[in-house]
Design an enzyme around this catalytic site. Structure first.
Site, mmCIF file in Angstrom:
data_model
loop_
_atom_site.group_PDB
_atom_site.id
_atom_site.type_symbol
_atom_site.label_atom_id
_atom_site.label_comp_id
_atom_site.label_asym_id
_atom_site.label_seq_id
_atom_site.Cartn_x
_atom_site.Cartn_y
_atom_site.Cartn_z
ATOM 1 N N CYS A 1 -12.308 2.336 1.404
ATOM 2 C CA CYS A 1 -10.994 2.900 1.730
ATOM 3 C C CYS A 1 -10.422 2.035 2.838
ATOM 4 C CB CYS A 1 -11.132 4.348 2.188
ATOM 5 S SG CYS A 1 -9.625 5.028 2.918
ATOM 6 N N CYS B 1 -4.295 -1.117 -1.888
ATOM 7 C CA CYS B 1 -4.325 0.332 -2.087
ATOM 8 C C CYS B 1 -5.402 0.591 -3.123
ATOM 9 C CB CYS B 1 -2.964 0.790 -2.601
ATOM 10 S SG CYS B 1 -2.895 2.505 -3.147
ATOM 11 N N HIS C 1 -8.629 2.628 5.251
ATOM 12 C CA HIS C 1 -8.651 3.175 6.619
ATOM 13 C C HIS C 1 -10.006 2.964 7.321
ATOM 14 C CE1 HIS C 1 -4.977 5.323 5.522
ATOM 15 N NE2 HIS C 1 -4.920 5.885 6.708
ATOM 16 N N ASP D 1 0.878 -1.178 0.000
ATOM 17 C CA ASP D 1 0.000 0.000 0.000
ATOM 18 C C ASP D 1 0.909 1.219 0.000
ATOM 19 O OD1 ASP D 1 -2.183 1.732 0.246
ATOM 20 O OD2 ASP D 1 -2.190 1.613 2.425
ATOM 21 N N SER D 2 0.317 2.399 -0.269
ATOM 22 C CA SER D 2 1.110 3.619 -0.202
ATOM 23 C C SER D 2 1.472 3.979 1.247
ATOM 24 C CB SER D 2 0.345 4.775 -0.841
ATOM 25 O OG SER D 2 -0.914 4.912 -0.245
ATOM 26 N N GLU E 1 -6.167 8.300 11.378
ATOM 27 C CA GLU E 1 -4.731 8.390 11.670
ATOM 28 C C GLU E 1 -4.486 9.080 13.010
ATOM 29 O OE1 GLU E 1 -2.095 9.276 8.455
ATOM 30 O OE2 GLU E 1 -2.918 7.588 7.335
#
Lengths: 266, 266
Positions: free
Chosen positions: A184, A73, A186, A10-11, A152
């Site tokens: 996504c 990703c 996240h 993933d990035s 995050e």
């Protein structure tokens, strides 16, 4: 039986939600995770740049002799998955197709909502993947740009998270979808909050669906790793920038310690 | 009298708060604004990359024959301002020194708080600039990572903005600062919310202080533009990625229409 590792990239940290589900479903597997943290986020880059970066990640993991590649990703899955598939000889799994397929199976009223970053929603990649399976399904995409920084920051429950989720999801509630894809990597960390706001809606967690696809492919090929010590698969992490922030944020994503981590150049 | 334009650059839209203050204070000036939107954010890049990008921005604006350069980007101001100053013959103004000087003037109890992005706080650039003016001042830095996406989303007032501000600023309230520097070009849009949380604290707006520094330098050099049609200075915008999002977010920052905009390659 094949004890070569699974590779996931993933990035940044987001793909760790996918790693977590793969490791839970296939606890005997050794897994390598690459986070291209020096160049995150990919979502704001041109397609040419995303393709170049994703090939650099792929080539690094291939050199570690992986048996299957997971592109954890959304941006890369949308832009260069087919190119990677053409270029390599091992199976390659993205995060969009498994989530899209699960949503098509789950919906009863044929109305599916997708939430994701602005880049993912703008790419229409989930809409295309869903329409390819059933063109009669109505798909509503909604970008939720504050969700990634919220996750995050670790603010995944409480009043602030709930109010932000209510504000974003109002639009999609109005469209009477019965299924919502967390589009996504996240977002699984906000599942509790999102489910609280969307009580009667089925949530599709792309990370879980991607892990199921990994198991399906390995089972089909007879290439699952069966270790003598069950549940002893090892996790190894590579990052392209300083590991400090990756570790502190990533351990929240993984819900376990990140021990074996190495900084590399791509 | 000198009717060459003022040049301002930033990695994205943030520097528009600086442009707004410069245009209000010096309404006769022609101003060029460059947003390097293809490569935003600079804060996550290596110093070498930030220096290279900032020189590319500087050289572009020099080719437009500017008489003064404003580096309206905290990351560049922290990392490469002195290098740009050495390399060019026109005055160069960053956003850190003016804010630091205003904070030193404003504080009575010698306790100053700085809020900014993680990269700015980690760089300690405001701490160094303040300590260079008065080493006895106690400086507390606090990163507020959700503020930038909150501003870009346009949620700059209401309950969500207030709760996020309260949660972040609690730490800094506990340290009894009497002066708080808005150390990120996005934050002036949250001034109302932040002042509501920090009632008795003086807020220092780096954008306003930077504009004052621009006026001071031009006055000192006798190079202010005095047009016959007063208040008719023109604004021209350059971006390195598609102008669409820059216009929609940027017009909120500027509180006026963005008309004359051009996409360029650096």
């Amino acid at each position: 039986m094949n004890n070569r590792p699974i590779g996931i990239f993933d990035s940044g940290v987001g793909g760790l939600t996918v790693l977590k589900e793969v490791a839970e479903l296939l606890p005997d597997e050794n897994i390598l995770y690459l986070g291209d943290t020096a160049r995150v986020p990919y979502g704001i880059r041109s397609p040419e740049t995303v393709i170049r970066y994703s090939f650099e990640c792929t080539e690094f993991l291939l050199r570690q002799n992986i048996k299957l590649l997971v592109v954890a990703c959304n941006t890369v899955s949308a832009i260069s998955l087919h190119k990677i598939r053409e270029a390599v000889s091992i199976p390659v799994i993205g995060v969009i197709e498994p989530g899209a397929a699960a949503a098509v199976n789950a919906t009863k009223n044929k109305r599916i909502g997708i939430i994701g970053t602005e880049a993912t929603i703008k790419s229409s990649s989930y809409v295309k993947a869903i329409k390819a399976l059933d063109k009669d399904i109505e798909v509503s995409g909604l970008p939720c740009p504050l969700f990634v920084p919220l996750v995050e920051e670790g603010w995944t429950e409480g009043t602030i998270a709930r109010l932000i989720a209510e504000k974003y999801l109002k639009d999609i509630t109005d469209r009477e979808v019965d299924t919502l894809v967390l589009g996504c990597t996240h977002y699984p960390l906000l599942k509790g909050v999102i489910q609280g706001v969307m009580n009667d809606v089925s949530l599709v967690d792309s990370a879980i669906e991607t892990a199921k696809a990994v198991k399906y492919i390995l089972d089909g090929q007879g290439s699952r790793d069966i270790l003598e010590d069950r549940g002893q698969g090892k996790l190894k992490f590579y990052v392209t920038d300083s590991p400090d922030k990756f570790i502190s944020v990533g351990e929240r994503f993984l819900q376990q310690k990140i021990k074996d981590i190495e900084k590399i150049e791509l």
